[in-house]
Design an enzyme around this catalytic site. Structure first.
Site, short mmCIF file in Angstrom:
data_model
loop_
_atom_site.label_atom_id
_atom_site.label_comp_id
_atom_site.label_asym_id
_atom_site.label_seq_id
_atom_site.Cartn_x
_atom_site.Cartn_y
_atom_site.Cartn_z
N ASP A 17 2.05 9.46 -0.49
CA ASP A 17 0.75 9.55 -0.60
C ASP A 17 0.86 10.10 -1.83
O ASP A 17 1.14 11.27 -1.47
CB ASP A 17 -1.24 9.74 -0.23
CG ASP A 17 -1.73 9.26 -0.37
OD1 ASP A 17 -1.79 9.00 -1.86
OD2 ASP A 17 -3.46 9.47 -0.50
N ASN A 65 -3.59 -2.72 -2.15
CA ASN A 65 -2.77 -1.79 -3.17
C ASN A 65 -2.66 -2.79 -4.51
O ASN A 65 -2.64 -2.82 -5.26
CB ASN A 65 -1.42 -1.14 -2.99
CG ASN A 65 -1.46 0.06 -2.08
OD1 ASN A 65 -0.59 0.17 -1.54
ND2 ASN A 65 -2.70 0.57 -2.64
C1 FPP Z 1 0.62 6.02 -3.09
O1 FPP Z 1 0.41 7.03 -4.24
C2 FPP Z 1 1.75 5.12 -2.92
C3 FPP Z 1 2.07 4.08 -3.28
C4 FPP Z 1 1.27 2.79 -3.46
C5 FPP Z 1 3.69 3.44 -3.39
C6 FPP Z 1 4.79 4.27 -2.58
C7 FPP Z 1 5.82 3.94 -2.96
C8 FPP Z 1 6.73 4.28 -2.66
C9 FPP Z 1 7.05 5.90 -2.78
C10 FPP Z 1 8.18 3.54 -3.75
C11 FPP Z 1 9.30 2.90 -3.38
C12 FPP Z 1 8.93 2.74 -1.66
C13 FPP Z 1 9.97 1.99 -0.75
C14 FPP Z 1 9.25 1.67 0.61
C15 FPP Z 1 11.20 1.00 -1.47
P1 FPP Z 1 -0.60 6.68 -4.98
O2 FPP Z 1 0.03 5.97 -6.04
O3 FPP Z 1 -1.49 5.67 -4.60
O4 FPP Z 1 -0.76 8.26 -5.51
P2 FPP Z 1 -3.14 8.54 -5.79
O5 FPP Z 1 -3.03 8.81 -4.60
O6 FPP Z 1 -2.29 9.90 -6.52
O7 FPP Z 1 -3.01 7.58 -6.52
#
Ligand code: FPP
Length: 236
Positions: A17, A65
């Site tokens: 996250d 998401n």
């Molecule tokens: C959450 O941060 C993250 C995600 C929804 C995407 C995670 C994906 C990766 C790290 C890319 C690679 C992963 C794999 C397994 C191929 P957020 O966007 O919710 O952050 P925020 O809470 O600060 O908005």
């Protein structure tokens, strides 16, 4: 850090996250945050498997998401595709088998086929397992498990009275060992529908760091914290 005398989780979960906040705090787009998250993930995974952890589950994309802006979802889908097709071959070199959990067939077919390609490429690997939760929701996993078992009951393959915890496990997306330790970065203290059945007795750790900055050093601190926990599994 020397890992010699440390206890390691057999199955580690990571809720990655904070990519979005990492980016906006630098005046960058959220997509750039995901790109940095992916870059960090690759080096972190090499470190983690190298230390001897057997199974790692990642929360890459939840069913919820999909409600995000189309631009961000499209970027993530392209990123996943590229990683699975071109950049995750290092897992094969580490002898790590990749499996997926989630309603993957609802994703664009090119993401689905890139995921199948990686699964196929690594299916003979034996030293570790990487479970990628993609279009995943813990409650949907339970719904899907109930549907599968109901069908088995209806078609006479099992009697309802013979359903045990093992039968439930065999009918989840993947039959994995129980989660021992779950790390959620970015300071949010929620489990957010991540492997809720498998995490029944997991220890949780919530570092403040955003995922793109969650370094090897931060991971060492997490393992030190895990070593301080007394796991009782409901006993004394
Ligand atoms: C959450 O941060 C993250 C995600 C929804 C995407 C995670 C994906 C990766 C790290 C890319 C690679 C992963 C794999 C397994 C191929 P957020 O966007 O919710 O952050 P925020 O809470 O600060 O908005």
């Amino acid at each position: 850090m020397d890992y010699m005398d440390l206890k390691l989780p057999n199955h580690l979960g990571i809720i990655m996250d904070g990519n979005g906040r990492w980016a906006t705090s630098r005046g960058l787009s959220r997509s750039e945050g995901h790109r940095e998250g992916a870059r960090n993930l690759k080096s972190l995974l090499s470190y983690i498997f190298d230390k001897g952890i057997f199974c790692v589950s990642l929360y890459a994309f939840s069913t919820e998401n999909n409600k995000r802006d189309k631009k961000e979802v499209d970027y993530l889908m392209k990123l996943f595709m590229k990683l699975f097709k071109e950049e995750f071959s290092f897992l094969k070199d580490l002898d790590v088998k990749v499996v997926f959990s989630g309603r993957i067939h609802f994703l664009p077919s090119d993401v689905w086929s890139a995921a199948s390609f990686l699964e196929e490429e690594t299916k003979m690997c034996k030293s570790g397992i990487l479970n990628i939760c993609l279009n995943y929701g813990g409650q949907y996993e339970i719904v899907d498990m109930v549907k599968k078992i109901s069908l088995d009951v209806m078609e006479g393959r099992i009697m309802a009275s013979d359903i045990t915890k093992e039968v439930v496990l065999e009918n989840l997306y993947q039959n994995l060992p129980p989660l021992d330790f779950v790390i959620r970065t970015s300071g949010e203290k929620r489990t957010s529908n991540f492997m809720i059945y498998q995490a029944a007795y997991a220890e949780y750790y919530f570092p403040e760091t955003y995922f793109p900055d969650f370094s090897e050093k931060e991971f060492d601190l997490a393992i030190l914290e895990y070593n301080k926990r007394k796991r009782r599994f409901g006993g004394n």
